[in-house]
Design a protein around this motif. Structure first.
Motif, PDB file in Angstrom:
ATOM      1  N   ILE A   3       0.687  -1.312  -0.124  1.00  0.00           N
ATOM      2  CA  ILE A   3       0.111   0.022   0.164  1.00  0.00           C
ATOM      3  C   ILE A   3       0.858   1.203  -0.066  1.00  0.00           C
ATOM      4  N   PHE A   4       1.937   1.329   0.962  1.00  0.00           N
ATOM      5  CA  PHE A   4       2.646   2.396   1.213  1.00  0.00           C
ATOM      6  C   PHE A   4       4.043   2.655   0.387  1.00  0.00           C
ATOM      7  N   ALA A   5       4.199   1.398  -0.340  1.00  0.00           N
ATOM      8  CA  ALA A   5       5.459   1.467  -0.622  1.00  0.00           C
ATOM      9  C   ALA A   5       5.432   1.146  -2.367  1.00  0.00           C
ATOM     10  N   SER A   6       4.280   1.053  -2.736  1.00  0.00           N
ATOM     11  CA  SER A   6       4.252   0.786  -4.074  1.00  0.00           C
ATOM     12  C   SER A   6       4.595   2.045  -5.106  1.00  0.00           C
ATOM     13  N   ASP A   7       4.694   2.961  -4.766  1.00  0.00           N
ATOM     14  CA  ASP A   7       5.080   4.204  -5.716  1.00  0.00           C
ATOM     15  C   ASP A   7       6.766   4.158  -5.541  1.00  0.00           C
ATOM     16  N   MET A  26       0.656  14.200  -8.790  1.00  0.00           N
ATOM     17  CA  MET A  26       1.610  14.019  -9.709  1.00  0.00           C
ATOM     18  C   MET A  26       1.816  12.375  -9.821  1.00  0.00           C
ATOM     19  N   THR A  27       1.798  11.944  -8.399  1.00  0.00           N
ATOM     20  CA  THR A  27       1.923  10.471  -8.332  1.00  0.00           C
ATOM     21  C   THR A  27       0.999   9.821  -9.126  1.00  0.00           C
ATOM     22  N   VAL A  28      -0.449   9.983  -8.736  1.00  0.00           N
ATOM     23  CA  VAL A  28      -1.368   9.482  -9.561  1.00  0.00           C
ATOM     24  C   VAL A  28      -1.453   9.707 -11.091  1.00  0.00           C
ATOM     25  N   ALA A  29      -0.965  10.850 -11.455  1.00  0.00           N
ATOM     26  CA  ALA A  29      -0.974  11.110 -13.073  1.00  0.00           C
ATOM     27  C   ALA A  29       0.086  10.217 -13.678  1.00  0.00           C
ATOM     28  N   GLY A  36      -9.755   5.063 -17.375  1.00  0.00           N
ATOM     29  CA  GLY A  36     -10.208   4.143 -16.791  1.00  0.00           C
ATOM     30  C   GLY A  36      -9.871   3.471 -15.482  1.00  0.00           C
ATOM     31  N   PHE A  37      -8.480   3.581 -15.758  1.00  0.00           N
ATOM     32  CA  PHE A  37      -7.688   3.090 -14.558  1.00  0.00           C
ATOM     33  C   PHE A  37      -7.844   3.948 -13.381  1.00  0.00           C
ATOM     34  N   ILE A  38      -7.898   5.210 -13.488  1.00  0.00           N
ATOM     35  CA  ILE A  38      -8.113   6.331 -12.314  1.00  0.00           C
ATOM     36  C   ILE A  38      -9.413   5.963 -11.918  1.00  0.00           C
ATOM     37  N   LEU A  39     -10.360   5.786 -12.480  1.00  0.00           N
ATOM     38  CA  LEU A  39     -11.968   5.101 -11.980  1.00  0.00           C
ATOM     39  C   LEU A  39     -11.796   4.115 -11.241  1.00  0.00           C
ATOM     40  N   PHE A  40     -11.226   2.994 -11.746  1.00  0.00           N
ATOM     41  CA  PHE A  40     -10.956   1.609 -11.109  1.00  0.00           C
ATOM     42  C   PHE A  40     -10.245   1.846  -9.589  1.00  0.00           C
ATOM     43  N   LEU A  41      -9.180   2.736  -9.723  1.00  0.00           N
ATOM     44  CA  LEU A  41      -8.234   3.012  -8.330  1.00  0.00           C
ATOM     45  C   LEU A  41      -9.349   3.893  -7.498  1.00  0.00           C
ATOM     46  N   ALA A 100       0.706   1.861  -8.106  1.00  0.00           N
ATOM     47  CA  ALA A 100       1.506   2.731  -7.153  1.00  0.00           C
ATOM     48  C   ALA A 100       0.610   4.106  -7.012  1.00  0.00           C
ATOM     49  N   ALA A 101      -0.448   4.413  -7.878  1.00  0.00           N
ATOM     50  CA  ALA A 101      -0.783   5.624  -7.612  1.00  0.00           C
ATOM     51  C   ALA A 101      -1.879   5.431  -6.246  1.00  0.00           C
ATOM     52  N   ASN A 102      -1.958   4.047  -5.890  1.00  0.00           N
ATOM     53  CA  ASN A 102      -2.665   3.881  -4.408  1.00  0.00           C
ATOM     54  C   ASN A 102      -1.754   4.493  -3.231  1.00  0.00           C
ATOM     55  N   THR A 103      -0.605   4.622  -3.375  1.00  0.00           N
ATOM     56  CA  THR A 103       0.150   5.377  -2.437  1.00  0.00           C
ATOM     57  C   THR A 103      -0.386   6.654  -2.182  1.00  0.00           C
ATOM     58  N   ALA A 104      -0.731   7.489  -3.415  1.00  0.00           N
ATOM     59  CA  ALA A 104      -1.192   8.894  -3.259  1.00  0.00           C
ATOM     60  C   ALA A 104      -2.495   8.855  -2.542  1.00  0.00           C
TER      61      ALA A 104
END
Length: 673
Positions: free
Chosen positions: A35-39, A123-126, A153-158, A339-343
């Motif tokens: 969760i926290f280190a994926s980025d 920016m991490t998400v993008a 689509g991936f942002i919507l899923f996350l 990795a956007a999950n970190t954000a």
């Protein structure tokens, strides 16, 4: 009856959690790492590529210098991990860099760090999603025209996954994260083994020649090129501070578990980055900012996408059509996207802390149905999606905006920790404790100096390539947060009770019932008004249509309502202004009196029914709220459609408040229903 919206919400999010179940959502280390280190771990997939992109500007002759910026990145990553271990142990309540800086350097530097972190999370998400889609397109080039749509689509899923809660998203993302780690280590092991046994793998771009954009570099220009390559490679450090922001999400002992997770993150990230960089050099992988600078590039260089570095390395080690190659590509794309999950786990809690301190809207402080900060999650998704759309999903263009905020927070945080340890030394009682504090302070002081130098390098080398946008955005964010805080402070001061206010009571209370016809809704409004026992009670209608007004007066007299009906003339067929003027006339002669306005309203069961009724009551209520000494009461009357929709009894006692969509034809002069 449950609405379709409620059903869809439950399908996507699941059942709501009670507040006392918050402890059940805390994370063990095996879930906290993905969760926290994926980025930080996912940046391995593009950090090496970012170094190559800069070095190839000078041509092939500069690729052998790659170990210099890569080595600097490794040292910096180790320093940052060690520094943030001190933060985790000193501030186990979470808040990370913002809390450290705000408590040790002051509110304004704290807001600078908060703005930097907010920009960094967006920016991490993008960047993560865009880089993941790049790897998907490397394996399936025919998807290139749909790049932006796939990103969104991936942002919507996350977003949907994170709205379900931290623990549940951790379970979903753990397998792809560990699969990526395993895939990279296997790739590195196989590639190095082949090299040592004399079967050196070669990338498909190994035979390409590069048309340099900069030739005949002087010593100063070469140094600048290396610094720029180093600053680009520093993308490997993004997300390194995420653990310090999420300490409250760990199981007890929180600080110890968070520190161990950060250590494992650093060790794994350094090993993976070093391995991929070594293989990129061994396989002679090449990639440029502009595909047309590659001599021998297959296809149209203006439209075709280059394969990423990790895709070329994997193809060289395993073969471009093999199962291991596609496995590396799939896990790389997944880890980059996830990795956007970190954000998603850093941005909402930070906003919650800022909202608690009145620097962000209060709505960002509360948790949603699944005990996640839903408003912060949605805000992050909207802003990141807008960036993806604005920049066409280009990783290269987006990543230029990425690093500045990271190193701003790094530098100020480590500086704040030095001051924290200085204060701790004054209260240290034993020699052992003082030795521990001196060691921690030395680590943070070195980290502050190192990251400060890198911040200057990043600002200089990336300013004209897009970092100037961050330089503009951060002061705007700081000013916005400061303005929000000033507003909340002013409101709190204005609402403080003055002892003199308790002695200044209203003189009398006058009730006005606004009516348009004699019917059940009007009758209920009058009953409600009578129940408040006002000093005076008057019904008011505005004469917009003479025939309707005469009909209302006749009904009033015939039914012996028992309260006077006042008709206000309106030659311009307005409703709001005549009512406001009538209220002002009453209060002008008796300024200490209070006027209570009762407005009958219909409650309908469908949105389209609401459109069929006059909405002038909304305008009138909004205007009345600005009048001093005036109270507004809406008196609902549930129509049959609302009762059917929400399973209400056909008859119910006056005074019950029911759910529904409000709309009103009952303003004076708007016509009877």
């Amino acid at each position: 009856m449950v609405s379709l919206i409620d059903v869809a919400k439950r399908l996507v999010l699941g059942r709501p959690f009670r507040s006392d179940r918050l402890g059940e959502t805390l994370l063990p280390k095996r879930l906290a790492l993905p969760i926290f280190a994926s980025d930080a771990l996912s940046s391995v997939a593009y950090a090496t590529q970012e170094i190559l992109l800069i070095l190839t500007l000078g041509g092939l002759s500069f690729l052998h210098l790659m170990p210099i910026p890569a080595g600097g990145v490794v040292v910096l990553l180790a320093v940052v991990v060690l520094s943030y271990r001190q933060v985790v142990q000193a501030y186990p309540s979470g808040g990370g860099s913002y809390q450290v800086v705000a408590e040790n350097l002051g509110d304004f530097p704290g807001l600078i760090v908060a703005a930097a972190l907010l920009v960094d999370y967006v920016m991490t998400v993008a960047v993560s999603v865009a880089a993941g889609v790049d790897n998907i397109i490397s394996a399936l080039p025919e998807l290139n025209p749909y790049r932006v749509a796939i990103n969104l689509g991936f942002i919507l899923f996350l977003t949907a996954m994170n709205l379900r809660g931290v623990r549940e998203s951790g379970r979903a993302f753990a397998i792809p994260t560990y699969a990526f780690i395993g895939a990279v280590f296997v790739m590195v092991a196989v590639g190095l083994t082949k090299t040592l046994t004399g079967h050196t793998p070669m990338a498909e771009s190994a035979h390409y020649q590069i048309r340099p954009e900069q030739t005949g570099l002087s010593a100063a220009a070469l140094a600048f090129l290396l610094l720029r390559a180093f600053s680009s490679g520093c993308t490997a450090l993004t997300g390194a501070e995420a653990v310090s922001n999420g300490v409250p999400a760990f199981r007890k002992p929180k600080a110890l578990n968070a520190a161990r997770t950060m250590t494992w993150m650093g060790v794994i990230a350094i090993a993976m980055f070093s391995g991929v960089t070594a293989l990129a050099l061994i396989t002679k992988t090449k990639v440029t900012e502009n595909a047309c600078d590659i001599i021998g590039f297959p296809g149209n260089c203006n439209t075709a996408a280059q394969k990423t570095v990790i895709a070329q390395v994997s193809a060289a080690v395993f073969g471009g059509d093999s199962f291991p190659f596609y496995f590396v590509m799939v896990t790389t794309a997944l880890i980059l996207i996830l990795a956007a999950n970190t954000a998603y786990n850093g941005f909402p809690p930070l906003n919650s802390i800022l909202a608690q301190r009145r620097y962000m809207p209060r709505q960002l402080h509360t948790r949603g149905d699944r005990l996640a900060f839903s408003n912060g999650i949605i805000l992050l998704a909207v802003v990141a999606a807008a960036l993806i759309y604005a920049f066409g999903g280009s990783t290269t263009r987006l990543i230029q905006l990425y690093i500045l905020g990271v190193f701003t927070s790094f530098t100020l945080c480590q500086t704040g920790m030095v001051r924290h340890w200085n204060r701790a030394l004054r209260t240290a009682e034993t020699a052992k404790e003082r030795l521990r504090i001196h060691r921690a302070r030395a680590i943070n002081a070195f980290g502050a100096c190192f990251t400060g130098v890198v911040l200057v390098v990043v600002l200089i080398t990336k300013f004209t390539h897009g970092a100037y946008l961050v330089v503009i955005a951060m002061p705007i964010l700081v000013a916005l947060m400061w303005s929000i805080h000033r507003h909340y402070t002013a409101v709190r001061a204005e609402l403080e009770i003055d002892p003199d206010d308790l002695e200044t009571l209203p003189g009398r209370m006058h009730a006005l019932v606004l009516v348009s016809g004699w019917h059940k809704a009007t009758q209920r409004a009058i009953q409600f008004a009578r129940a408040t026992r006002p000093d005076t009670l008057t019904a008011v209608t505005v004469n917009v249509d003479d025939a309707d007004t005469r009909h209302l007066v006749q009904d009033w007299e015939r039914n012996h309502v028992g309260i006077p009906l006042k008709v206000i003339e309106s030659p311009y067929r307005e409703v709001t202004r005549p009512v406001i003027e009538e209220i002002k006339r009453q209060r002008k002669s008796r300024p200490r009196d209070v006027v209570s306005v009762f407005i009958p309203e219909y409650v309908v069961g469908h949105w389209w029914e609401n459109l069929l009724h006059n909405q002038s009551s909304l305008r009138l209520k909004a205007r009345l709220l600005f009048e001093p000494g005036v109270m507004v009461t809406s008196v609902p009357w549930q129509l049959h459609s609302s009762r059917a929709r929400y399973a209400l009894p056909v008859e119910h006692r006056p005074g019950e408040i029911r759910r529904g969509i409000t709309g009103s034809d009952n303003l004076p002069g708007s016509g009877a229903a």
